[in-house]
Design a protein around this motif. Structure first.
Motif, PDB file in Angstrom:
ATOM      1  N   PHE A  75      62.596  15.683  66.746  1.00  0.00           N
ATOM      2  CA  PHE A  75      62.013  16.100  68.013  1.00  0.00           C
ATOM      3  C   PHE A  75      61.292  14.927  68.654  1.00  0.00           C
ATOM      4  CE2 PHE A  75      62.279  19.790  65.316  1.00  0.00           C
ATOM      5  CZ  PHE A  75      62.804  20.760  66.157  1.00  0.00           C
ATOM      6  N   GLN A  76      61.493  14.757  69.935  1.00  0.00           N
ATOM      7  CA  GLN A  76      60.835  13.687  70.689  1.00  0.00           C
ATOM      8  C   GLN A  76      59.570  14.222  71.343  1.00  0.00           C
ATOM      9  OE1 GLN A  76      63.357  11.661  73.444  1.00  0.00           O
ATOM     10  NE2 GLN A  76      61.660  10.703  74.514  1.00  0.00           N
ATOM     11  N   HIS A  77      58.575  13.360  71.357  1.00  0.00           N
ATOM     12  CA  HIS A  77      57.289  13.717  71.966  1.00  0.00           C
ATOM     13  C   HIS A  77      57.417  13.878  73.481  1.00  0.00           C
ATOM     14  CE1 HIS A  77      57.676   9.460  72.750  1.00  0.00           C
ATOM     15  NE2 HIS A  77      56.754   9.603  73.686  1.00  0.00           N
ATOM     16  N   ASP A  85      56.461  11.499  67.374  1.00  0.00           N
ATOM     17  CA  ASP A  85      57.681  12.283  67.263  1.00  0.00           C
ATOM     18  C   ASP A  85      57.615  13.050  65.951  1.00  0.00           C
ATOM     19  OD1 ASP A  85      58.702  11.216  69.641  1.00  0.00           O
ATOM     20  OD2 ASP A  85      59.814   9.643  68.604  1.00  0.00           O
ATOM     21  N   LEU A  86      58.416  14.083  65.826  1.00  0.00           N
ATOM     22  CA  LEU A  86      58.438  14.903  64.625  1.00  0.00           C
ATOM     23  C   LEU A  86      59.839  14.895  64.022  1.00  0.00           C
ATOM     24  CD1 LEU A  86      57.202  17.046  62.690  1.00  0.00           C
ATOM     25  CD2 LEU A  86      57.858  18.778  64.391  1.00  0.00           C
ATOM     26  N   THR A 145      57.404  15.337  59.072  1.00  0.00           N
ATOM     27  CA  THR A 145      56.777  14.020  59.141  1.00  0.00           C
ATOM     28  C   THR A 145      56.622  13.613  60.604  1.00  0.00           C
ATOM     29  OG1 THR A 145      57.881  13.392  57.081  1.00  0.00           O
ATOM     30  CG2 THR A 145      56.947  11.608  58.402  1.00  0.00           C
ATOM     31  N   TRP A 146      55.415  13.239  60.966  1.00  0.00           N
ATOM     32  CA  TRP A 146      55.141  12.746  62.313  1.00  0.00           C
ATOM     33  C   TRP A 146      55.183  11.225  62.304  1.00  0.00           C
ATOM     34  CZ3 TRP A 146      54.496  15.968  66.442  1.00  0.00           C
ATOM     35  CH2 TRP A 146      54.289  17.315  66.169  1.00  0.00           C
ATOM     36  N   SER A 147      55.777  10.615  63.336  1.00  0.00           N
ATOM     37  CA  SER A 147      55.801   9.155  63.440  1.00  0.00           C
ATOM     38  C   SER A 147      55.313   8.746  64.826  1.00  0.00           C
ATOM     39  CB  SER A 147      57.204   8.609  63.181  1.00  0.00           C
ATOM     40  OG  SER A 147      58.120   9.126  64.119  1.00  0.00           O
ATOM     41  N   GLU A 148      54.443   7.767  64.843  1.00  0.00           N
ATOM     42  CA  GLU A 148      53.827   7.341  66.100  1.00  0.00           C
ATOM     43  C   GLU A 148      54.834   6.693  67.035  1.00  0.00           C
ATOM     44  OE1 GLU A 148      50.023   5.454  66.231  1.00  0.00           O
ATOM     45  OE2 GLU A 148      49.627   6.081  64.172  1.00  0.00           O
ATOM     46  N   THR A 149      54.624   6.901  68.317  1.00  0.00           N
ATOM     47  CA  THR A 149      55.405   6.259  69.371  1.00  0.00           C
ATOM     48  C   THR A 149      54.432   5.787  70.436  1.00  0.00           C
ATOM     49  OG1 THR A 149      55.692   8.282  70.634  1.00  0.00           O
ATOM     50  CG2 THR A 149      57.390   7.781  69.018  1.00  0.00           C
ATOM     51  N   PRO A 157      59.790   6.231  75.309  1.00  0.00           N
ATOM     52  CA  PRO A 157      59.064   5.983  74.055  1.00  0.00           C
ATOM     53  C   PRO A 157      59.483   4.694  73.381  1.00  0.00           C
ATOM     54  CG  PRO A 157      60.773   7.606  73.720  1.00  0.00           C
ATOM     55  CD  PRO A 157      60.770   7.292  75.189  1.00  0.00           C
ATOM     56  N   ARG A 158      58.541   4.076  72.725  1.00  0.00           N
ATOM     57  CA  ARG A 158      58.796   2.947  71.815  1.00  0.00           C
ATOM     58  C   ARG A 158      58.218   3.359  70.489  1.00  0.00           C
ATOM     59  NH1 ARG A 158      56.119  -1.016  75.797  1.00  0.00           N
ATOM     60  NH2 ARG A 158      54.538  -0.757  74.236  1.00  0.00           N
ATOM     61  N   ARG A 159      58.943   3.168  69.401  1.00  0.00           N
ATOM     62  CA  ARG A 159      58.507   3.609  68.081  1.00  0.00           C
ATOM     63  C   ARG A 159      57.521   2.646  67.446  1.00  0.00           C
ATOM     64  NH1 ARG A 159      60.908   7.730  65.546  1.00  0.00           N
ATOM     65  NH2 ARG A 159      62.720   8.549  66.559  1.00  0.00           N
ATOM     66  N   ARG A 160      56.607   3.231  66.671  1.00  0.00           N
ATOM     67  CA  ARG A 160      55.712   2.490  65.780  1.00  0.00           C
ATOM     68  C   ARG A 160      56.095   2.834  64.354  1.00  0.00           C
ATOM     69  NH1 ARG A 160      49.497   3.053  67.837  1.00  0.00           N
ATOM     70  NH2 ARG A 160      49.695   1.761  69.661  1.00  0.00           N
ATOM     71  N   ALA A 161      55.416   2.263  63.407  1.00  0.00           N
ATOM     72  CA  ALA A 161      55.663   2.546  61.991  1.00  0.00           C
ATOM     73  C   ALA A 161      55.383   4.017  61.697  1.00  0.00           C
ATOM     74  CB  ALA A 161      54.790   1.671  61.110  1.00  0.00           C
ATOM     75  N   ALA A 162      56.169   4.590  60.799  1.00  0.00           N
ATOM     76  CA  ALA A 162      56.031   6.003  60.441  1.00  0.00           C
ATOM     77  C   ALA A 162      54.732   6.284  59.718  1.00  0.00           C
ATOM     78  CB  ALA A 162      57.214   6.433  59.584  1.00  0.00           C
TER      79      ALA A 162
END
Length: 164
Positions: A75-77, A85-86, A145-149, A157-162
């Motif tokens: 899932f995208q934020h 994101d989830l 698991t949530w991962s920062e963007t 969005p641009r991804r950050r480390a999980a």
């Protein structure tokens, strides 16, 4: 959904999302849900509409492994609400149903309204209601698991480390 009401009434206002009945039911099924499902369902942010980790307003991005016992749903934020994101990993998948409002949409179900996780003889069922349809999985357990963007100035969005 059995307990979550996507079209509840509060006072004289109708069309309100209503997770209250589900939240009050959760303690009674505590021993019946697998550990990962229980942790995700009872996370204090899960149904807090002001929380950045509330599932409401996420957008279904991808479904992977739909033909096997291991699946992932991503899932995208929403840049206005979330900064993460989830990803939900399902193990021991025994049933998988995509029910779009419009048959031509396929798995493009749009934005999440709310979800509900209940005990099932195979582990748990996870029903995710979106504006354009419903996704339901039955599995042995799940891990969220949530991962920062980071939202760019153009809203992409641009991804950050999980993170967990």
């Amino acid at each position: 959904m059995e307990y979550v009401n996507p079209d509840a009434e509060v006072g004289n206002v109708s069309g309100v999302l209503g997770p209250a009945r589900y939240l009050s039911h959760l303690p009674s099924i505590s021993g019946d849900l697998p550990p990962g499902a229980w942790a995700f369902a009872t996370d204090t942010d899960h149904y807090d509409f002001r929380s950045r980790r509330c599932v409401k307003d996420l957008t279904l991005r991808a479904i992977r492994g739909a033909d096997g016992e291991e699946m992932e749903v991503e899932f995208q934020h929403n840049c206005w609400k979330h900064d993460q994101d989830l990803l939900i990993r399902y193990t021991g998948v025994s049933d998988f149903i995509v029910d779009p409002v419009d048959e031509g949409r396929g798995t493009n179900l749009g934005t999440v309204i709310l979800d509900e996780i209940l005990p099932h003889r195979d582990g748990c069922s996870h029903e995710i209601a979106c504006w354009d349809g419903t996704l339901t999985l039955v599995c042995r357990d799940l891990q969220a698991t949530w991962s920062e963007t980071i939202c760019s100035s153009k809203g992409r969005p641009r991804r950050r480390a999980a993170t967990e």
